[in-house]
Design an enzyme around this catalytic site. Structure first.
Site: not given
Ligand code: DQA
Length: 149
Positions: A11-12, A19, A24, A75, A78, A99, A101, A108
């Site tokens: 998501p997102n 964003r 990011y 990835n 959240a 995985e 991020h 964080r």
């Molecule tokens: C994320 C880190 C997560 O905590 C966050 O909710 C994201 C992006 C990252 O790529 O740093 O949406 O996965």
């Protein structure tokens, strides 16, 4: 199948580039997908890059990967910190799971410090910005090579 890698984004992450760029970066998901597909060709891999804001859709793609992909780079956004269902789907997958991020989740908020997905992942990259996807792809290639695939 032997050289197919699913790159799954949660998501997102469709909003990358717009964003929170201070967290990011400026690259869009299309930029990342494009760079990964070029690098994958150099590494002798193929990629299928998918993004969804829906947990169930991500789970369905993980199920699909059981037949279709030698590895998954994920990835989960959240869902990393909340989804036992994504962990269960990955536990039903036999290939390599890496995985990624973009941000350093450990620097964080404390709710980002725990990852359900890390209980299954063969490796985790965090805090390398969007370069983390390419690094994961290189690692995927070397793991598949050492497994003789
Ligand atoms: C994320 C880190 C997560 O905590 C966050 O909710 C994201 C992006 C990252 O790529 O740093 O949406 O996965």
């Amino acid at each position: 199948m032997d050289n197919m890698i699913y790159i799954l984004n949660g998501p997102n992450l469709n909003l990358l580039g717009q964003r929170e760029p201070q967290v990011y970066g400026a690259a869009t998901l299309d930029d990342i997908t494009h760079d990964c597909s070029i690098l994958a060709t150099e590494l002798g891999l193929q990629t299928c890059a998918l993004q969804s804001n829906w947990e169930g859709q991500i789970i369905d793609w993980i199920h699909e990967a059981r037949q279709a992909a030698a590895g998954i780079i994920i990835n989960p956004g959240a869902f990393t910190h909340t989804s036992v269902a994504i962990l269960d789907a990955l536990n039903a997958y036999d290939g390599i799971v890496l995985e990624v991020h973009i941000s350093n989740v450990h620097k964080r908020e404390s709710f980002r410090h725990h990852s359900y997905v890390s209980l299954r992942a063969d490796g985790v990259i965090a805090g390398f910005g969007t370069e983390g996807y390419g690094l994961a792809l290189r690692r995927m290639a070397s793991l598949l090579n050492s497994a003789g695939k």
